[in-house]
Scaffold this motif. Sequence first.
Motif, mmCIF file in Angstrom:
data_model
loop_
_atom_site.group_PDB
_atom_site.id
_atom_site.type_symbol
_atom_site.label_atom_id
_atom_site.label_comp_id
_atom_site.label_asym_id
_atom_site.label_seq_id
_atom_site.Cartn_x
_atom_site.Cartn_y
_atom_site.Cartn_z
ATOM 1 N N THR A 145 28.321 29.129 -16.302
ATOM 2 C CA THR A 145 29.720 29.511 -16.131
ATOM 3 C C THR A 145 30.644 28.414 -16.664
ATOM 4 O OG1 THR A 145 29.823 28.541 -13.942
ATOM 5 C CG2 THR A 145 29.224 30.858 -14.058
ATOM 6 N N ALA A 146 30.047 27.302 -17.097
ATOM 7 C CA ALA A 146 30.859 26.173 -17.572
ATOM 8 C C ALA A 146 31.263 26.386 -19.025
ATOM 9 C CB ALA A 146 30.086 24.869 -17.429
ATOM 10 N N HIS A 147 32.200 27.298 -19.242
ATOM 11 C CA HIS A 147 32.655 27.478 -20.611
ATOM 12 C C HIS A 147 33.487 26.260 -21.040
ATOM 13 C CE1 HIS A 147 35.007 30.048 -17.819
ATOM 14 N NE2 HIS A 147 35.925 29.198 -18.169
ATOM 15 N N ALA A 148 33.744 26.181 -22.341
ATOM 16 C CA ALA A 148 34.286 24.939 -22.897
ATOM 17 C C ALA A 148 35.740 24.682 -22.514
ATOM 18 C CB ALA A 148 34.146 24.976 -24.412
ATOM 19 N N VAL A 149 35.949 23.528 -21.934
ATOM 20 C CA VAL A 149 37.287 23.061 -21.584
ATOM 21 C C VAL A 149 37.472 21.697 -22.245
ATOM 22 C CG1 VAL A 149 38.815 22.430 -19.677
ATOM 23 C CG2 VAL A 149 37.127 24.236 -19.367
ATOM 24 N N ILE A 150 38.671 21.440 -22.735
ATOM 25 C CA ILE A 150 38.912 20.161 -23.418
ATOM 26 C C ILE A 150 38.900 18.994 -22.428
ATOM 27 C CG2 ILE A 150 40.726 18.795 -24.518
ATOM 28 C CD1 ILE A 150 41.205 20.886 -26.444
ATOM 29 N N THR A 193 35.501 18.140 -34.784
ATOM 30 C CA THR A 193 36.319 17.257 -35.607
ATOM 31 C C THR A 193 36.666 17.956 -36.910
ATOM 32 O OG1 THR A 193 34.364 16.228 -36.572
ATOM 33 C CG2 THR A 193 35.333 15.115 -34.675
ATOM 34 N N GLY A 194 37.782 17.511 -37.483
ATOM 35 C CA GLY A 194 38.240 18.048 -38.761
ATOM 36 C C GLY A 194 39.408 17.198 -39.217
ATOM 37 N N THR A 195 39.801 17.371 -40.455
ATOM 38 C CA THR A 195 40.920 16.599 -40.993
ATOM 39 C C THR A 195 41.902 17.548 -41.649
ATOM 40 O OG1 THR A 195 39.390 14.770 -41.417
ATOM 41 C CG2 THR A 195 41.544 14.654 -42.477
ATOM 42 N N THR A 196 43.161 17.401 -41.310
ATOM 43 C CA THR A 196 44.189 18.264 -41.897
ATOM 44 C C THR A 196 44.462 17.844 -43.337
ATOM 45 O OG1 THR A 196 46.054 16.838 -41.330
ATOM 46 C CG2 THR A 196 45.297 18.367 -39.619
ATOM 47 N N GLY A 197 45.225 18.652 -44.046
ATOM 48 C CA GLY A 197 45.751 18.235 -45.341
ATOM 49 C C GLY A 197 46.876 17.237 -45.105
ATOM 50 N N GLU A 198 47.571 16.882 -46.169
ATOM 51 C CA GLU A 198 48.692 15.939 -46.050
ATOM 52 C C GLU A 198 49.814 16.592 -45.245
ATOM 53 O OE1 GLU A 198 48.971 12.849 -47.294
ATOM 54 O OE2 GLU A 198 47.051 12.780 -48.365
ATOM 55 N N LEU A 199 50.177 15.955 -44.144
ATOM 56 C CA LEU A 199 51.246 16.508 -43.304
ATOM 57 C C LEU A 199 52.505 15.651 -43.444
ATOM 58 C CD1 LEU A 199 49.368 17.383 -39.982
ATOM 59 C CD2 LEU A 199 49.598 18.734 -42.071
ATOM 60 N N THR A 200 53.630 16.336 -43.565
ATOM 61 C CA THR A 200 54.919 15.639 -43.591
ATOM 62 C C THR A 200 55.596 15.837 -42.242
ATOM 63 O OG1 THR A 200 55.908 17.609 -44.581
ATOM 64 C CG2 THR A 200 55.201 15.874 -46.084
ATOM 65 N N GLY A 201 56.728 15.171 -42.065
ATOM 66 C CA GLY A 201 57.390 15.160 -40.765
ATOM 67 C C GLY A 201 57.735 16.540 -40.222
ATOM 68 N N GLY A 202 57.642 16.663 -38.897
ATOM 69 C CA GLY A 202 58.011 17.916 -38.253
ATOM 70 C C GLY A 202 57.095 18.241 -37.088
ATOM 71 N N ALA A 203 57.351 19.399 -36.497
ATOM 72 C CA ALA A 203 56.590 19.838 -35.325
ATOM 73 C C ALA A 203 55.479 20.792 -35.742
ATOM 74 C CB ALA A 203 57.522 20.518 -34.323
ATOM 75 N N TYR A 204 54.286 20.493 -35.299
ATOM 76 C CA TYR A 204 53.111 21.296 -35.625
ATOM 77 C C TYR A 204 52.448 21.804 -34.335
ATOM 78 C CZ TYR A 204 53.310 19.318 -40.335
ATOM 79 O OH TYR A 204 53.702 18.966 -41.585
ATOM 80 N N VAL A 205 51.639 22.849 -34.498
ATOM 81 C CA VAL A 205 50.829 23.317 -33.368
ATOM 82 C C VAL A 205 49.396 23.495 -33.853
ATOM 83 C CG1 VAL A 205 50.429 25.131 -31.654
ATOM 84 C CG2 VAL A 205 52.779 24.517 -32.282
ATOM 85 N N LEU A 206 48.489 22.847 -33.165
ATOM 86 C CA LEU A 206 47.074 23.023 -33.469
ATOM 87 C C LEU A 206 46.505 24.025 -32.463
ATOM 88 C CD1 LEU A 206 44.525 22.103 -35.048
ATOM 89 C CD2 LEU A 206 44.150 20.469 -33.179
ATOM 90 N N ARG A 207 46.020 25.152 -32.982
ATOM 91 C CA ARG A 207 45.380 26.142 -32.113
ATOM 92 C C ARG A 207 43.883 26.004 -32.254
ATOM 93 N NH1 ARG A 207 47.514 32.038 -30.988
ATOM 94 N NH2 ARG A 207 48.818 30.633 -29.786
ATOM 95 N N TRP A 208 43.221 25.848 -31.124
ATOM 96 C CA TRP A 208 41.750 25.753 -31.162
ATOM 97 C C TRP A 208 41.164 26.953 -30.445
ATOM 98 C CZ3 TRP A 208 39.562 25.654 -26.332
ATOM 99 C CH2 TRP A 208 40.384 25.225 -25.277
ATOM 100 N N GLN A 209 40.047 27.409 -30.964
ATOM 101 C CA GLN A 209 39.292 28.492 -30.311
ATOM 102 C C GLN A 209 37.834 28.136 -30.454
ATOM 103 O OE1 GLN A 209 40.268 32.717 -31.006
ATOM 104 N NE2 GLN A 209 38.137 32.978 -31.590
ATOM 105 N N VAL A 210 37.154 28.052 -29.351
ATOM 106 C CA VAL A 210 35.747 27.662 -29.420
ATOM 107 C C VAL A 210 34.861 28.640 -28.647
ATOM 108 C CG1 VAL A 210 36.334 25.203 -29.616
ATOM 109 C CG2 VAL A 210 35.804 26.171 -27.381
ATOM 110 N N LEU A 211 33.646 28.767 -29.141
ATOM 111 C CA LEU A 211 32.631 29.556 -28.461
ATOM 112 C C LEU A 211 31.672 28.580 -27.801
ATOM 113 C CD1 LEU A 211 31.234 32.289 -27.889
ATOM 114 C CD2 LEU A 211 29.927 31.911 -29.984
ATOM 115 N N ALA A 212 31.602 28.662 -26.484
ATOM 116 C CA ALA A 212 30.680 27.789 -25.761
ATOM 117 C C ALA A 212 29.290 28.404 -25.801
ATOM 118 C CB ALA A 212 31.147 27.601 -24.324
ATOM 119 N N ILE A 213 28.293 27.603 -25.477
ATOM 120 C CA ILE A 213 26.917 28.068 -25.506
ATOM 121 C C ILE A 213 26.693 29.180 -24.477
ATOM 122 C CG2 ILE A 213 24.537 27.318 -25.088
ATOM 123 C CD1 ILE A 213 25.772 26.506 -27.798
#
Length: 123
Positions: free
Chosen positions: A26-31, A88-108
Amino acid sequence: MRKYLRNLAGALIALALSGAAAAPATAHAVIVSATPNADEQVKPGKVAIRLEFNSRIDKERSRLQLTAPDGGKSDVAIDQAGEPNVLTGTTGELTGGAYVLRWQVLAIDGHITRGDIPFKVAD
Ligand SMILES: [Cu+2]
């Protein structure tokens, strides 16, 4: 009667054991920790993303999506190597401003979890 009780006891023990075995599932993935962290300000350029979870995740069926200040969305490629509970991952070149990273993962355990991490890139 004694045999019936013994069977009943066996069934109860089996039930207890299966309950115990099901608990980790029941321990699905939590950050556990995130880089960038929510509301963090980072330097412009390529941003290294590191999301650590409490359990193993299926990286091939997980996803990172970045929303830029202009609303444009792009996927961030997930590194397939590395620790089984860390994305892990690396974004492209980011310039100034507000961003949102959305993550979605499938746990085992087969459960999908998702969330948003808003962060800022300095000018
Ligand atoms: Cu779960």
